[in-house]
Design a protein around this motif. Structure first.
Motif, PDB file in Angstrom:
ATOM      1  N   PRO A  65      17.024  22.894  -6.905  1.00 51.80           N
ATOM      2  CA  PRO A  65      17.905  21.873  -7.705  1.00 51.80           C
ATOM      3  C   PRO A  65      18.288  22.669  -8.816  1.00 51.80           C
ATOM      4  CG  PRO A  65      15.451  21.101  -7.941  1.00 51.80           C
ATOM      5  CD  PRO A  65      15.677  22.070  -7.102  1.00 51.80           C
ATOM      6  N   GLY A  66      19.303  21.897  -9.478  1.00 48.85           N
ATOM      7  CA  GLY A  66      19.927  22.461 -10.750  1.00 48.85           C
ATOM      8  C   GLY A  66      19.049  22.597 -12.008  1.00 48.85           C
ATOM      9  N   THR A  67      17.607  22.075 -11.904  1.00 46.46           N
ATOM     10  CA  THR A  67      16.738  22.443 -12.888  1.00 46.46           C
ATOM     11  C   THR A  67      15.447  22.885 -12.492  1.00 46.46           C
ATOM     12  OG1 THR A  67      15.464  21.480 -14.646  1.00 46.46           O
ATOM     13  CG2 THR A  67      16.277  19.843 -12.851  1.00 46.46           C
ATOM     14  N   LYS A  68      14.747  23.825 -13.068  1.00 45.47           N
ATOM     15  CA  LYS A  68      13.569  24.254 -12.586  1.00 45.47           C
ATOM     16  C   LYS A  68      12.279  23.636 -13.110  1.00 45.47           C
ATOM     17  CE  LYS A  68      13.190  27.968 -15.904  1.00 45.47           C
ATOM     18  NZ  LYS A  68      14.593  27.691 -16.870  1.00 45.47           N
ATOM     19  N   PHE A  69      12.761  22.509 -13.875  1.00 49.08           N
ATOM     20  CA  PHE A  69      11.601  21.637 -14.344  1.00 49.08           C
ATOM     21  C   PHE A  69      11.183  20.478 -13.681  1.00 49.08           C
ATOM     22  CE2 PHE A  69      13.573  23.570 -18.475  1.00 49.08           C
ATOM     23  CZ  PHE A  69      12.783  24.627 -18.497  1.00 49.08           C
ATOM     24  N   VAL A  70      11.164  20.668 -12.363  1.00 51.53           N
ATOM     25  CA  VAL A  70      10.586  19.551 -11.421  1.00 51.53           C
ATOM     26  C   VAL A  70       9.488  20.149 -10.772  1.00 51.53           C
ATOM     27  CG1 VAL A  70      13.334  18.949 -11.205  1.00 51.53           C
ATOM     28  CG2 VAL A  70      11.953  20.169  -9.091  1.00 51.53           C
ATOM     29  N   THR A  71       8.853  19.054 -10.076  1.00 51.87           N
ATOM     30  CA  THR A  71       7.362  19.342  -9.608  1.00 51.87           C
ATOM     31  C   THR A  71       7.722  19.564  -7.800  1.00 51.87           C
ATOM     32  OG1 THR A  71       6.877  16.985  -9.239  1.00 51.87           O
ATOM     33  CG2 THR A  71       6.198  18.053 -11.256  1.00 51.87           C
ATOM     34  N   VAL A  72       6.581  20.024  -7.380  1.00 52.38           N
ATOM     35  CA  VAL A  72       6.672  20.064  -5.927  1.00 52.38           C
ATOM     36  C   VAL A  72       6.508  18.687  -5.392  1.00 52.38           C
ATOM     37  CG1 VAL A  72       5.401  20.977  -3.865  1.00 52.38           C
ATOM     38  CG2 VAL A  72       5.778  22.475  -5.778  1.00 52.38           C
ATOM     39  N   GLY A  73       5.807  17.815  -5.955  1.00 52.21           N
ATOM     40  CA  GLY A  73       5.945  16.523  -5.420  1.00 52.21           C
ATOM     41  C   GLY A  73       7.215  15.773  -5.647  1.00 52.21           C
ATOM     42  N   GLY A  74       8.020  15.934  -6.747  1.00 50.01           N
ATOM     43  CA  GLY A  74       9.128  15.459  -7.042  1.00 50.01           C
ATOM     44  C   GLY A  74      10.076  15.852  -5.874  1.00 50.01           C
ATOM     45  N   ALA A  75      10.044  17.370  -5.852  1.00 46.35           N
ATOM     46  CA  ALA A  75      11.202  17.910  -4.852  1.00 46.35           C
ATOM     47  C   ALA A  75      11.087  17.421  -3.520  1.00 46.35           C
ATOM     48  CB  ALA A  75      10.735  19.528  -5.043  1.00 46.35           C
ATOM     49  N   ILE A  76       9.875  17.143  -2.929  1.00 45.23           N
ATOM     50  CA  ILE A  76       9.510  16.814  -1.676  1.00 45.23           C
ATOM     51  C   ILE A  76      10.152  15.156  -1.312  1.00 45.23           C
ATOM     52  CG2 ILE A  76       7.896  16.178   0.123  1.00 45.23           C
ATOM     53  CD1 ILE A  76       6.168  18.352  -0.862  1.00 45.23           C
ATOM     54  N   ALA A  77       9.647  14.169  -2.669  1.00 46.94           N
ATOM     55  CA  ALA A  77       9.803  12.916  -2.526  1.00 46.94           C
ATOM     56  C   ALA A  77      11.130  12.607  -2.663  1.00 46.94           C
ATOM     57  CB  ALA A  77       9.223  12.187  -3.593  1.00 46.94           C
ATOM     58  N   ASN A  78      12.223  13.440  -3.217  1.00 47.59           N
ATOM     59  CA  ASN A  78      13.597  13.103  -3.096  1.00 47.59           C
ATOM     60  C   ASN A  78      14.258  14.148  -2.260  1.00 47.59           C
ATOM     61  OD1 ASN A  78      14.458  11.057  -4.711  1.00 47.59           O
ATOM     62  ND2 ASN A  78      14.033  12.282  -6.778  1.00 47.59           N
ATOM     63  N   ASP A  79      13.461  14.772  -1.371  1.00 48.54           N
ATOM     64  CA  ASP A  79      14.197  15.843  -0.699  1.00 48.54           C
ATOM     65  C   ASP A  79      15.331  16.491  -1.064  1.00 48.54           C
ATOM     66  OD1 ASP A  79      14.304  17.345   1.749  1.00 48.54           O
ATOM     67  OD2 ASP A  79      14.964  15.991   3.214  1.00 48.54           O
ATOM     68  N   VAL A  80      15.083  17.376  -2.451  1.00 47.77           N
ATOM     69  CA  VAL A  80      15.958  17.797  -3.153  1.00 47.77           C
ATOM     70  C   VAL A  80      16.963  18.989  -2.344  1.00 47.77           C
ATOM     71  CG1 VAL A  80      14.878  17.169  -5.134  1.00 47.77           C
ATOM     72  CG2 VAL A  80      14.811  19.526  -4.177  1.00 47.77           C
ATOM     73  N   HIS A  81      18.258  18.966  -2.714  1.00 49.82           N
ATOM     74  CA  HIS A  81      19.084  20.234  -2.433  1.00 49.82           C
ATOM     75  C   HIS A  81      19.562  21.004  -3.338  1.00 49.82           C
ATOM     76  CE1 HIS A  81      21.487  16.947  -3.721  1.00 49.82           C
ATOM     77  NE2 HIS A  81      22.236  17.783  -4.169  1.00 49.82           N
ATOM     78  N   GLY A  82      20.178  21.957  -3.010  1.00 52.46           N
ATOM     79  CA  GLY A  82      20.923  23.053  -4.021  1.00 52.46           C
ATOM     80  C   GLY A  82      21.960  23.528  -3.574  1.00 52.46           C
ATOM     81  N   LYS A  83      22.244  24.764  -4.251  1.00 52.30           N
ATOM     82  CA  LYS A  83      23.590  25.364  -3.839  1.00 52.30           C
ATOM     83  C   LYS A  83      23.559  25.974  -2.520  1.00 52.30           C
ATOM     84  CE  LYS A  83      24.802  26.058  -8.875  1.00 52.30           C
ATOM     85  NZ  LYS A  83      24.298  27.001  -9.678  1.00 52.30           N
ATOM     86  N   ASN A  84      22.441  25.980  -1.648  1.00 50.61           N
ATOM     87  CA  ASN A  84      22.395  26.885  -0.646  1.00 50.61           C
ATOM     88  C   ASN A  84      22.510  25.671   0.621  1.00 50.61           C
ATOM     89  OD1 ASN A  84      19.819  25.963  -1.056  1.00 50.61           O
ATOM     90  ND2 ASN A  84      18.840  28.016  -0.371  1.00 50.61           N
ATOM     91  N   HIS A  85      22.707  24.485   0.280  1.00 48.22           N
ATOM     92  CA  HIS A  85      22.366  23.379   1.377  1.00 48.22           C
ATOM     93  C   HIS A  85      23.057  24.037   2.824  1.00 48.22           C
ATOM     94  CE1 HIS A  85      22.975  19.941   3.915  1.00 48.22           C
ATOM     95  NE2 HIS A  85      21.791  19.577   3.579  1.00 48.22           N
ATOM     96  N   HIS A  86      24.344  24.475   2.571  1.00 50.81           N
ATOM     97  CA  HIS A  86      25.060  24.761   3.874  1.00 50.81           C
ATOM     98  C   HIS A  86      24.327  25.786   4.784  1.00 50.81           C
ATOM     99  CE1 HIS A  86      26.326  27.508   0.727  1.00 50.81           C
ATOM    100  NE2 HIS A  86      26.765  28.223   1.531  1.00 50.81           N
ATOM    101  N   VAL A  87      23.289  26.573   4.270  1.00 46.73           N
ATOM    102  CA  VAL A  87      22.359  27.525   5.060  1.00 46.73           C
ATOM    103  C   VAL A  87      21.064  27.339   5.036  1.00 46.73           C
ATOM    104  CG1 VAL A  87      24.194  29.584   4.859  1.00 46.73           C
ATOM    105  CG2 VAL A  87      22.585  29.089   3.000  1.00 46.73           C
ATOM    106  N   ALA A  88      20.667  26.489   4.083  1.00 40.72           N
ATOM    107  CA  ALA A  88      19.208  26.557   3.844  1.00 40.72           C
ATOM    108  C   ALA A  88      18.607  24.688   4.172  1.00 40.72           C
ATOM    109  CB  ALA A  88      18.536  27.151   2.731  1.00 40.72           C
ATOM    110  N   GLY A  89      19.622  23.907   3.977  1.00 44.72           N
ATOM    111  CA  GLY A  89      19.065  22.317   3.877  1.00 44.72           C
ATOM    112  C   GLY A  89      18.373  21.881   2.786  1.00 44.72           C
ATOM    113  N   ASN A  90      17.589  21.112   3.002  1.00 45.90           N
ATOM    114  CA  ASN A  90      16.874  20.351   1.916  1.00 45.90           C
ATOM    115  C   ASN A  90      15.345  21.306   1.697  1.00 45.90           C
ATOM    116  OD1 ASN A  90      19.082  18.732   2.003  1.00 45.90           O
ATOM    117  ND2 ASN A  90      17.599  17.042   2.931  1.00 45.90           N
ATOM    118  N   PHE A  91      14.756  20.836   0.531  1.00 49.34           N
ATOM    119  CA  PHE A  91      13.523  21.479   0.196  1.00 49.34           C
ATOM    120  C   PHE A  91      12.658  21.046   1.276  1.00 49.34           C
ATOM    121  CE2 PHE A  91       9.279  21.786  -2.052  1.00 49.34           C
ATOM    122  CZ  PHE A  91       9.561  22.753  -2.788  1.00 49.34           C
ATOM    123  N   GLY A  92      12.610  19.744   1.891  1.00 51.21           N
ATOM    124  CA  GLY A  92      11.735  19.286   2.750  1.00 51.21           C
ATOM    125  C   GLY A  92      11.815  20.219   4.183  1.00 51.21           C
TER     126      GLY A  92
END
Ligand SMILES: Cc1cc2nc3c(=O)[nH]c(=O)nc-3n(C[C@H](O)[C@H](O)[C@H](O)COP(=O)(O)OP(=O)(O)OC[C@H]3O[C@@H](n4cnc5c(N)ncnc54)[C@H](O)[C@@H]3O)c2cc1C
Ligand SMILES: NC(=O)c1ccc[n+]([C@@H]2O[C@H](COP(=O)([O-])OP(=O)(O)OC[C@H]3O[C@@H](n4cnc5c(N)ncnc54)[C@H](OP(=O)(O)O)[C@@H]3O)[C@@H](O)[C@H]2O)c1
Lengths: 432, 241
Positions: free
Chosen positions: A102-129
């Motif tokens: 996501p647009g900040t690196k100050f998030v946890t792995v737990g938070g990244a999973i629980a919101n299934d976060v996305h980034g600038k590469n969604h179109h090629v890599a999908g979400n964190f999950g």
């Protein structure tokens, strides 16, 4: 041993306002506290709205769950409180990178999973999950469940994007991405309107894409902005961890410091910082992915009343037409936003039952909390989003109506069966 | 490089080890809770590629402590960090609590320091961080039992510094933290004087690298404690400190 604390745990938007909150700081080997109150896991509190709040219950603070377990063949196994920043510090020198950030690196792995976060590469890599191979989930009955796409599959799918409600994610295995460079070959293209945005978005060959737009532009210039795209560098092959010289906003700014004129001036300056139509260069991953991380507590510029973040997605087929309506409405309202970000999500199968991303255009922006006026605008935006079958992102929401939520997330009915009976959040109570 | 840490589950101690971890040293973790030590050891292996060894031991068990120390050799850096704050109120009324505070905070330190002294004497090198406290600078009604134990460590360390003063490869640092936000102080309301364990750990390692004999962490505690130490008793007696 877990220990109890009482201190403020605000959300990133400082809305709704919160008071000191009871929390248990969890330590490995992890057990859940013995309590009659409802529980909610808490990462670094980078969610804007109330999905990371549990005011009538307790929070499970994961800051001490920062341990690494294993790293082999690109698969990293860590505790859920490990931050993405820590993963980068570890992985970059070894030639690996976050598969999605996501647009900040100050998030946890737990938070990244629980919101299934996305980034600038969604179109090629999908979400964190999509890159989580396995996770261990601790339920309030003491059961430790291993979940993966092939084991306890339904609970796995409910936990990805599950807003912390299915239990505590204790640890996870995440597949990292191999890189040859931690630098990005970046191109910035000044474009004039929405049509140009969609044309640029349909070009392929860039792993990371996003656009910053000037929300005050109207009519023929509606949606104008800077289109930013990049790939891991082929020009500068180095694996550097970028230094992090943070500046801190020490106190809340007075709320009058942000107004129509200051936001408008900022937008004009930002758009015109680049005179040429197109510029390119090599930049570090930090300025490319995390421009806001340079300023600690940047959210304090919104002062005590806090602010709202609004992020929606509209389906691809109607995205041009609907974005036009949405941007028109915002431009007309005169309520400005510094950072308006527009991106096309790709056609990528998501893991989570409640994951937000859908193929189409996503727009994210923040609005100062100016009370009714802003709330009214966001309700009107909800209408436009609903009318085409779009959605609003729970990680950023503090005010969506229950009815709209159920329309946007019909899977919620199935999700309910997986909610841990002793877990809850402000968000859940709002939507039940 | 080889590091040996006594009280390895302490928040401050863990952060001291992380200060060294980037160079992948060999780390010997000695502490009370085996399970927690194992998590820590695995983390040091996975995150920093350290070689690790774990001993679980209660430092009030002198025999066991000495037995562990007998296995140690070629240690470049020792850290002695465990501690027990206890309750002053309870210790004034209950001699077993009083005894525990002194045993953990002073007696076990004396035994460990003697063992470390023996080892560095044998090796003819080795640096040691010993964690004292600003509480050891002046006896105060609110925590003189813990405070006097920490104060006694200071005299002990002074003696050892004197003993090894002729050898530049042997060094002992007494670190005196102020308020640090760790499990030990979880029940205290926090304010601007409070520091994070990572920050104090960094200052301790810097102090050791500069061969300081005493460091206050953070530094401003030197000022505060100077005022408290030199405050005349007729004024001091009116305070609630
Ligand atoms: C500047 C900025 C930029 C952002 N950019 C993006 C972006 O580009 N894309 C995007 O998707 N998001 C973005 N976000 C939102 C952010 O990525 C998410 O809100 C993320 O979930 C925050 O993680 P956290 O560790 O802070 O968790 P918190 O905000 O503390 O918690 C978030 C949710 O995760 C749950 N949770 C946390 N830990 C656990 C656990 N161990 N087990 C179970 N549940 C848990 C909580 O209960 C809560 O529901 C951005 C946020 C900011 C501030
Ligand atoms: N925190 C402060 O404000 C502060 C201020 C000044 C000085 N200090 C000193 O700093 C040092 C580190 O403390 P901390 O703040 O990091 O607190 P901490 O995290 O609570 O660590 C204290 C550690 O001491 C261990 N311990 C206690 N009794 C023991 C015994 N009999 N045998 C073996 N281990 C024992 C505990 O083991 P378990 O994990 O098994 O319980 C715990 O890991 C201590 O010497 C403390 O006195 C702290």
């Amino acid at each position: 041993m877990n220990f109890k604390v009482l201190k403020p745990y605000p959300s990133w938007g400082h809305y709704p306002p919160t008071r000191a909150q009871s929390a248990y700081v969890l330590e490995p080997p992890v057990t859940l506290p013995n309590t009659d109150s409802s529980m909610l896991p808490r990462g670094l509190g980078r969610s804007y709205g109330d999905s990371c709040l549990n005011e009538s219950g307790v929070l499970l603070d994961t800051k001490e769950l920062y341990h690494f377990f294993d790293f082999s063949e690109g698969v990293l196994e860590v505790e859920s409180g490990v931050s993405l920043e820590e993963i980068l510090n570890f992985a970059v020198p070894r030639g690996y990178f976050l598969p999605v950030t996501p647009g900040t690196k100050f998030v946890t792995v737990g938070g990244a999973i629980a919101n299934d976060v996305h980034g600038k590469n969604h179109h090629v890599a999908g979400n964190f999950g999509n890159h989580v191979l396995e996770l261990t989930l601790l339920r309030s009955n003491g059961e430790l469940v291993t979940c993966s796409p092939s084991q306890n599959t339904e609970l796995f799918q409910a936990t990805i994007g599950g807003l912390g409600l299915t239990g505590l994610i204790v640890s996870a295995k995440v597949r990292l991405k191999k890189i040859n460079s931690s630098y990005i070959d970046q191109e910035v293209i000044k474009y004039k309107n929405l049509g140009e945005f969609f044309e640029l978005s349909s070009e392929t060959g860039h792993e990371y894409t996003v656009a910053w737009i000037d929300c005050f532009a109207s009519q023929n210039n509606l949606g104008k902005g800077l289109f930013i795209r990049g790939n891991h560098s082929t020009q500068k092959l180095a694996l550097d961890v970028h230094p992090n010289n943070k500046k801190t906003i020490p106190l809340n700014f007075p709320s009058w410091s942000l107004n129509y004129l200051s936001v408008k001036a900022f937008n004009t300056l930002y758009y015109n910082q680049q005179l040429k139509k197109q510029s390119s260069g090599v930049v570090g991953y930090d300025p490319f992915f995390y421009p806001l991380d340079k300023i600690n507590h940047w959210n304090r510029i919104y002062g005590k009343p806090g602010f709202f973040q609004y992020q929606c997605v509209v389906p691809k087929a109607q995205s041009h037409e609907q974005m036009q309506k949405i941007l028109k409405l915002i431009s007309k309202s005169g309520i400005g936003s510094f950072l308006v970000v527009l991106k096309m999500f790709g056609d990528y199968k998501k893991q989570g039952l409640l994951s937000f991303p859908e193929e189409g255009a996503t727009l994210a922006m923040d609005f100062p909390n100016q009370g009714e006026k802003v709330l009214g605008l966001m309700t009107a935006l909800d209408e436009l989003v609903l009318e085409c079958g779009g959605k609003v992102y729970p990680a950023k929401d503090a005010r969506l109506s229950k009815q709209s939520f159920h329309q946007m997330y019909p899977e919620f009915e199935r999700f309910k069966a997986f909610i841990d009976p002793n877990f809850s959040s402000n968000y859940l109570r709002r939507m039940l | 490089m080889k590091i040996c840490c006594f009280g390895a589950n302490s928040a401050i101690a863990k952060h001291i080890v992380y200060e060294y971890a980037d160079s992948s040293p060999e780390v010997i973790l000695v502490g009370r809770d085996q399970q927690k030590l194992d998590v820590e050891a695995q983390h040091l292996k996975a995150r920093y590629s350290c070689k690790t060894q774990v001993f679980s031991c209660d430092f009030t068990n002198t025999e066991k402590t000495i037995e562990v120390c007998k296995t140690l050799k070629d240690i470049d850096v020792f850290i002695i960090a465990h501690g027990y704050l206890g309750s002053q109120d309870e210790a004034q009324n209950n001699h077993s609590e009083l005894q525990k505070i002194i045993d953990v905070n002073y007696t076990s330190y004396a035994h460990l320091l003697e063992e470390v002294g023996r080892i560095v004497d044998m090796q003819q090198f080795g640096k040691t961080i010993v964690i004292g406290s600003v509480a050891g600078d002046r006896g105060r009604q609110s925590n003189y039992i813990y405070g006097s134990s920490k104060g006694a460590i200071e005299l002990y360390v002074q003696g050892i510094q004197h003993r090894f003063a002729h050898n530049p490869k042997i060094h002992f640092l007494l670190a005196k933290p102020g308020f640090v936000d760790t499990p030990m102080t979880k029940d205290f309301p926090k304010g601007p004087l409070w520091a994070k364990p990572k920050a104090v750990a960094k200052l301790m390692v810097q102090g050791l690298n500069k061969n300081k004999r005493v460091v206050y962490t953070p530094k401003f505690w030197f000022l505060i404690m100077t005022l408290i130490k030199w405050c005349p008793f007729f004024v001091f007696k009116k305070t609630k400190l």
